[in-house]
Scaffold this active site. Structure first.
Site, PDB file in Angstrom:
ATOM      1  N   ASP A  33       0.842  -1.203   0.000  1.00 23.41           N
ATOM      2  CA  ASP A  33       0.000   0.000   0.000  1.00 23.41           C
ATOM      3  C   ASP A  33       0.874   1.248   0.000  1.00 23.41           C
ATOM      4  O   ASP A  33       2.072   1.187   0.261  1.00 23.41           O
ATOM      5  CB  ASP A  33      -0.869   0.013   1.265  1.00 23.41           C
ATOM      6  CG  ASP A  33      -2.020  -0.969   1.163  1.00 23.41           C
ATOM      7  OD1 ASP A  33      -2.355  -1.358   0.046  1.00 23.41           O
ATOM      8  OD2 ASP A  33      -2.575  -1.325   2.223  1.00 23.41           O
ATOM      9  N   LYS A  55      -0.607   3.155  -6.037  1.00 22.86           N
ATOM     10  CA  LYS A  55      -0.348   4.086  -7.146  1.00 22.86           C
ATOM     11  C   LYS A  55      -0.615   3.474  -8.526  1.00 22.86           C
ATOM     12  O   LYS A  55      -0.746   4.194  -9.496  1.00 22.86           O
ATOM     13  CB  LYS A  55       1.129   4.510  -7.098  1.00 22.86           C
ATOM     14  CG  LYS A  55       1.456   5.357  -5.898  1.00 22.86           C
ATOM     15  CD  LYS A  55       2.554   6.353  -6.228  1.00 22.86           C
ATOM     16  CE  LYS A  55       2.907   7.189  -5.007  1.00 22.86           C
ATOM     17  NZ  LYS A  55       4.207   6.870  -4.469  1.00 22.86           N
ATOM     18  N   MET A 166      -7.592   8.200   9.989  1.00 25.89           N
ATOM     19  CA  MET A 166      -8.216   8.763   8.774  1.00 25.89           C
ATOM     20  C   MET A 166      -9.159   9.914   9.131  1.00 25.89           C
ATOM     21  O   MET A 166     -10.234  10.054   8.540  1.00 25.89           O
ATOM     22  CB  MET A 166      -8.993   7.665   8.019  1.00 25.89           C
ATOM     23  CG  MET A 166      -8.104   6.548   7.519  1.00 25.89           C
ATOM     24  SD  MET A 166      -9.026   5.195   6.772  1.00 25.89           S
ATOM     25  CE  MET A 166      -9.540   4.281   8.210  1.00 25.89           C
TER      26      MET A 166
END
Ligand code: SAM
Length: 243
Positions: A33, A55, A166
């Site tokens: 990740d 990506k 987050m």
């Protein structure tokens, strides 16, 4: 054929488990990740293929495409490592990947990692529980899942530390909702960005000021009385990390 679902911890290679480090040396393919640090990827053997699914066009954000990729790689290779920041089962979607691999008949081995939810505060010198200040810790996501909001009334408890992952982008809403649910605007807050020295940065404020705090992702937001503590300064942290 086995996929090893491996936790990479918060970023410092010294915080990897021994099992994780050995698997990175042996892996034929490593699928990782965006949050996995460059220093940790340097431990991957020189002949291994390394795929950044954070990506790669068509793969980033598409969990089903990542699941398909893992299944097809498992059919071609003996040792596939799926490397995730922190712990694979703490907001890492590791459970979903396990289910998909099991459904396809692929064996999975999960290797725990140190979650940023606990390592971030610790590296900033903040204990998530502390006798007399906090008798518990709740870890939540600051995002909403399928439009379902967080029950802030259940979270607004001055005796329990709240750790939010987050949560940077929605911090104004988070702070407002927690105050509306009863937490004092004076409640201490620590935001730990990019946990792991030397790039780590800690910003401290009060809940009433969190909306305006200058912080960037990735960061752990901790809210509660313990956030005002600092039990190891920069120097002690560096020594503890072997720097
Ligand atoms: C998708 S979640 C993954 C959590 C991960 N599985 C764990 O256990 O740490 C991503 C969030 O974790 C937190 N995070 C992950 N790594 C971090 C780090 N090195 N420093 C600070 N926060 C981090 C941030 O809140 C980020 O937005």
């Amino acid at each position: 054929m086995t996929v090893h679902l491996v936790g990479a911890g918060p970023g410092d290679p010294q915080l990897l488990t021994l099992r994780a480090a050995r698997l990175l040396e042996r892996a034929q393919v490593v699928v990782h990740d965006r949050l996995v640090s460059r220093e940790i990827l340097q431990l991957v053997g020189p002949l291994a293929r390394v795929i950044d699914v954070g990506k790669t066009p068509g793969l980033s954000h598409s969990q089903s495409r990542i699941n398909e990729l893992l299944v097809s790689l498992a059919r071609e290779h003996e040792v596939v490592v799926r490397l995730k920041g922190g712990d694979p089962f703490v907001f890492g979607r590791g459970g979903e990947e396990c289910e998909a691999l099991h459904a396809a008949g692929v064996a999975v081995q999960v290797v725990p990692g140190i979650t940023s939810a606990l390592a971030g505060p610790l590296l900033a010198g903040v204990p998530v529980t502390h006798r007399g200040l906090s008798h518990g810790v709740t870890i939540v996501t600051g995002t909403t899942v399928h439009g379902a909001g967080i029950d802030f009334r259940a979270l607004a408890n001055a005796d329990i530390t709240l750790v939010v992952l987050m949560g940077v982008r929605r911090r104004a809403i988070l702070a407002a909702e927690l105050q509306e649910a009863g937490l004092s605007p004076e409640t201490a807050v620590a935001v730990i960005e990019r946990a792991s020295p030397p790039q780590q940065r800690t910003v401290r404020c009060r809940l009433g000021d969190l909306a305006d705090a200058k912080v960037t992702s990735p960061a752990v937001i901790m809210i509660g009385a313990v956030a005002s503590l600092e039990l190891n300064g920069e120097r002690d942290t560096a020594i503890a990390m072997g720097a």
